[in-house]
Design a protein around this motif. Structure first.
Motif, PDB file in Angstrom:
ATOM      1  N   VAL A 110       0.842  -1.209   0.000  1.00  0.00           N
ATOM      2  CA  VAL A 110       0.000   0.000   0.000  1.00  0.00           C
ATOM      3  C   VAL A 110       0.869   1.249   0.000  1.00  0.00           C
ATOM      4  CG1 VAL A 110      -1.644   1.343   1.355  1.00  0.00           C
ATOM      5  CG2 VAL A 110      -1.984  -1.115   1.060  1.00  0.00           C
ATOM      6  N   ALA A 111       1.901   1.261   0.842  1.00  0.00           N
ATOM      7  CA  ALA A 111       2.781   2.431   0.918  1.00  0.00           C
ATOM      8  C   ALA A 111       3.465   2.675  -0.419  1.00  0.00           C
ATOM      9  CB  ALA A 111       3.820   2.227   2.020  1.00  0.00           C
ATOM     10  N   GLU A 112       3.940   1.617  -1.053  1.00  0.00           N
ATOM     11  CA  GLU A 112       4.601   1.788  -2.348  1.00  0.00           C
ATOM     12  C   GLU A 112       3.609   2.246  -3.408  1.00  0.00           C
ATOM     13  OE1 GLU A 112       7.407  -0.650  -5.549  1.00  0.00           O
ATOM     14  OE2 GLU A 112       6.804  -1.616  -3.678  1.00  0.00           O
ATOM     15  N   ALA A 113       2.397   1.668  -3.381  1.00  0.00           N
ATOM     16  CA  ALA A 113       1.385   2.068  -4.367  1.00  0.00           C
ATOM     17  C   ALA A 113       1.031   3.549  -4.206  1.00  0.00           C
ATOM     18  CB  ALA A 113       0.134   1.207  -4.210  1.00  0.00           C
ATOM     19  N   GLU A 114       0.909   4.011  -2.959  1.00  0.00           N
ATOM     20  CA  GLU A 114       0.586   5.424  -2.725  1.00  0.00           C
ATOM     21  C   GLU A 114       1.726   6.330  -3.181  1.00  0.00           C
ATOM     22  OE1 GLU A 114      -2.472   4.886   1.077  1.00  0.00           O
ATOM     23  OE2 GLU A 114      -0.332   5.214   1.439  1.00  0.00           O
ATOM     24  N   GLU A 115       2.957   5.849  -3.052  1.00  0.00           N
ATOM     25  CA  GLU A 115       4.087   6.636  -3.561  1.00  0.00           C
ATOM     26  C   GLU A 115       4.096   6.652  -5.088  1.00  0.00           C
ATOM     27  OE1 GLU A 115       9.000   6.742  -3.256  1.00  0.00           O
ATOM     28  OE2 GLU A 115       7.834   5.363  -2.023  1.00  0.00           O
ATOM     29  N   LEU A 116       3.839   5.491  -5.696  1.00  0.00           N
ATOM     30  CA  LEU A 116       3.808   5.406  -7.166  1.00  0.00           C
ATOM     31  C   LEU A 116       2.673   6.236  -7.757  1.00  0.00           C
ATOM     32  CD1 LEU A 116       4.481   1.578  -7.632  1.00  0.00           C
ATOM     33  CD2 LEU A 116       6.005   3.441  -8.318  1.00  0.00           C
ATOM     34  N   ALA A 117       1.608   6.432  -6.978  1.00  0.00           N
ATOM     35  CA  ALA A 117       0.467   7.205  -7.477  1.00  0.00           C
ATOM     36  C   ALA A 117       0.866   8.631  -7.845  1.00  0.00           C
ATOM     37  CB  ALA A 117      -0.649   7.225  -6.433  1.00  0.00           C
ATOM     38  N   GLN A 118       1.982   9.124  -7.261  1.00  0.00           N
ATOM     39  CA  GLN A 118       2.451  10.480  -7.547  1.00  0.00           C
ATOM     40  C   GLN A 118       3.536  10.508  -8.627  1.00  0.00           C
ATOM     41  OE1 GLN A 118       0.729  12.855  -6.058  1.00  0.00           O
ATOM     42  NE2 GLN A 118      -0.379  11.176  -5.048  1.00  0.00           N
ATOM     43  N   SER A 119       3.920   9.337  -9.130  1.00  0.00           N
ATOM     44  CA  SER A 119       5.023   9.254 -10.085  1.00  0.00           C
ATOM     45  C   SER A 119       4.610   9.748 -11.472  1.00  0.00           C
ATOM     46  CB  SER A 119       5.513   7.804 -10.186  1.00  0.00           C
ATOM     47  OG  SER A 119       6.469   7.673 -11.219  1.00  0.00           O
ATOM     48  N   GLU A 120       5.597  10.253 -12.210  1.00  0.00           N
ATOM     49  CA  GLU A 120       5.373  10.617 -13.607  1.00  0.00           C
ATOM     50  C   GLU A 120       6.142   9.689 -14.553  1.00  0.00           C
ATOM     51  OE1 GLU A 120       6.221  14.727 -14.152  1.00  0.00           O
ATOM     52  OE2 GLU A 120       4.576  15.399 -12.853  1.00  0.00           O
ATOM     53  N   GLN A 121       6.739   8.645 -13.990  1.00  0.00           N
ATOM     54  CA  GLN A 121       7.360   7.598 -14.810  1.00  0.00           C
ATOM     55  C   GLN A 121       6.248   6.631 -15.210  1.00  0.00           C
ATOM     56  OE1 GLN A 121      10.619   7.606 -15.695  1.00  0.00           O
ATOM     57  NE2 GLN A 121      10.803   9.559 -14.623  1.00  0.00           N
ATOM     58  N   TRP A 122       5.480   7.039 -16.223  1.00  0.00           N
ATOM     59  CA  TRP A 122       4.203   6.379 -16.493  1.00  0.00           C
ATOM     60  C   TRP A 122       4.344   4.892 -16.796  1.00  0.00           C
ATOM     61  CZ3 TRP A 122       1.112   9.651 -14.548  1.00  0.00           C
ATOM     62  CH2 TRP A 122       1.314  11.031 -14.706  1.00  0.00           C
ATOM     63  N   ARG A 123       5.266   4.548 -17.662  1.00  0.00           N
ATOM     64  CA  ARG A 123       5.391   3.141 -18.051  1.00  0.00           C
ATOM     65  C   ARG A 123       5.928   2.312 -16.885  1.00  0.00           C
ATOM     66  NH1 ARG A 123       9.302  -0.124 -19.728  1.00  0.00           N
ATOM     67  NH2 ARG A 123      10.829   1.565 -19.843  1.00  0.00           N
ATOM     68  N   VAL A 124       7.025   2.787 -16.289  1.00  0.00           N
ATOM     69  CA  VAL A 124       7.650   2.028 -15.209  1.00  0.00           C
ATOM     70  C   VAL A 124       6.709   1.900 -14.009  1.00  0.00           C
ATOM     71  CG1 VAL A 124       9.558   1.991 -13.560  1.00  0.00           C
ATOM     72  CG2 VAL A 124       9.965   2.678 -15.932  1.00  0.00           C
ATOM     73  N   ALA A 125       6.080   3.011 -13.631  1.00  0.00           N
ATOM     74  CA  ALA A 125       5.180   2.984 -12.473  1.00  0.00           C
ATOM     75  C   ALA A 125       3.957   2.117 -12.756  1.00  0.00           C
ATOM     76  CB  ALA A 125       4.756   4.398 -12.107  1.00  0.00           C
ATOM     77  N   GLY A 126       3.422   2.198 -13.988  1.00  0.00           N
ATOM     78  CA  GLY A 126       2.266   1.371 -14.342  1.00  0.00           C
ATOM     79  C   GLY A 126       2.592  -0.110 -14.268  1.00  0.00           C
ATOM     80  N   GLU A 127       3.763  -0.474 -14.806  1.00  0.00           N
ATOM     81  CA  GLU A 127       4.176  -1.891 -14.743  1.00  0.00           C
ATOM     82  C   GLU A 127       4.371  -2.327 -13.302  1.00  0.00           C
ATOM     83  OE1 GLU A 127       7.663  -2.136 -17.131  1.00  0.00           O
ATOM     84  OE2 GLU A 127       6.572  -2.080 -19.046  1.00  0.00           O
TER      85      GLU A 127
END
Length: 409
Positions: free
Chosen positions: A129-146
């Protein structure tokens, strides 16, 4: 009547077993001797021993559940308590007691392990959950989506928690994924204008690349192509329907230039390879001068070889040290021979060697006369002492004569 430490048969054929609580009847035997009766009921006992041993091994070596193990123990305990057998039944009861302790311990271990697994699963899901909430703010769209998709797979592989905790964590996890998805959609919605700008910039780059394709100014043009490639990468992607066509034109212009340059460089490489072959032949010709026996002739031959060497052009850079090293080896040998010849013909050194030899010869002649005189006078001790001195001077004289020979006698 017959008996042994664990049982007996009385006169009526009644069979007893001895326990800590006293004797109890386990059967009656009328068909044979008392010993046969005891043997029969002992075999009954041995059967119980085998069953308990099998259960002990199952508990020890398999993943038999505590519930099943307890049921099996209770069944065997009932058999022991009601056993129609002769043997140490108290020992079997104690073995079953120990087995109960082992099963209880395993039950506690598994309970603790389950609690540990649940705790680990909770911490793992909290980390997801913590990592997902951090990734939710990412702009590395492909990497974060994967990565978010990988987190979902990881979540599915984890055991469930209690319903309340699991639902709360899943709600946060799902909310983070949704937030990321909304931001990504908004981002790509804004890319159309940027892609059009990229298309226009790349059109200009393609035009310049095509204008340079027939240049023969190899160095500067290659450098310019590198600059154009850097600008191409910095321009971003154009629309999908334009990107491939623009790239093919850009790459095609580069290919024309670099193919022509490669042909020119290949011709140069072939020439240098031929130069290397010629220089290797000259190095081989120079090496045949070794060892040097005629300095003057060797010097003249090497001079001729070196003149032809200098007339040949460049060789490949990586081959240069080896072939030049071969020539340098021959040149050093010539220099060493010249120095040796100079020392051999040096008048001053020869005169010094001749003077030393003369002095040593005089000393040897004088000592030899003294040795002979001492011998004639019968003074052997003095003669021996003079002889040792004579031997030392003679060795020096021999060495000096050898050095004088090097100067030509």
């Amino acid at each position: 009547m017959s008996s042994d430490p664990w049982g007996r048969v009385d006169e009526t054929g009644t069979v007893y077993v001895r326990t800590a609580d006293g004797e109890r009847v386990v059967g009656s035997w009328q068909a044979g001797s008392p010993d046969e009766a005891l043997a029969y009921f002992k075999r009954k006992y041995e059967g119980l021993v085998v069953e308990i041993g099998l259960l002990e091994r199952r508990v020890q070596t398999t993943d038999l559940s505590a519930k099943d193990a307890t049921t099996a123990i209770d069944h065997l305990r009932q058999q022991v308590d009601d056993a129609h057998a002769v043997g140490d039944l108290d020992a079997l009861s104690k073995r079953l007691d120990k087995l109960v302790e082992k099963v209880d311990a395993r039950r506690e271990e598994r309970k603790a392990e389950k609690a540990k697994q649940t705790d680990e699963a909770k911490h793992a899901k909290e980390a997801l959950v913590a990592e997902a909430e951090e990734l939710a703010q990412s702009e590395q769209w492909r990497v974060a989506g994967e990565r978010l998709r990988a987190l979902v797979d990881t979540w599915k592989g984890l055991p469930r928690l209690d319903r309340k905790s699991d639902d709360e964590l899943w709600h946060r996890f799902s909310h983070a994924r949704s937030a990321f998805s909304k931001r990504r959609k908004a981002h790509f919605a804004s890319l159309d204008a940027q892609r059009e700008e990229a298309r226009q910039a790349k059109e200009k780059l393609v035009s310049e690349a095509e204008s340079l394709s027939n240049s023969t100014d190899w160095g500067p043009t290659a450098a310019r192509y590198r600059d154009l490639m850097s600008q191409w990468k910095a321009a971003g992607r154009a629309q999908r329907e334009h990107e491939d066509d623009l790239w093919n034109r850009f790459r095609g212009a580069q290919d024309i230039f670099f193919t022509a340059r490669s042909a020119v460089f290949a011709e140069r490489d072939a020439e240098q390879a031929e130069n290397l072959k010629l220089k290797e032949e000259l190095a081989g010709e120079a090496e045949k001068l070794l060892p040097i026996t005629d300095l003057k002739a060797a010097r003249a031959a090497f001079r001729s070889i070196n003149e032809r060497w200098e007339a040949i052009g460049h060789v490949p850079r990586d081959a240069r040290p080896k072939v030049e090293g071969r020539m340098q080896t021959v040149e050093r040998a010539l220099q060493d021979t010249e120095e040796t010849e100079w020392r051999r013909t040096n008048p001053e050194a020869r005169a010094r060697a001749a003077g030393l030899t003369g002095q040593l010869q005089d000393a040897v002649d004088k000592l030899r006369g003294q040795v002979d005189a001492a011998r004639s006078a019968g003074n052997d001790a003095k003669a021996d002492k003079l002889q040792r001195e004579l031997d030392g001077r003679q060795a020096l004289l021999d060495q000096a004569l050898k050095g004088l020979e090097e100067f030509g006698g």
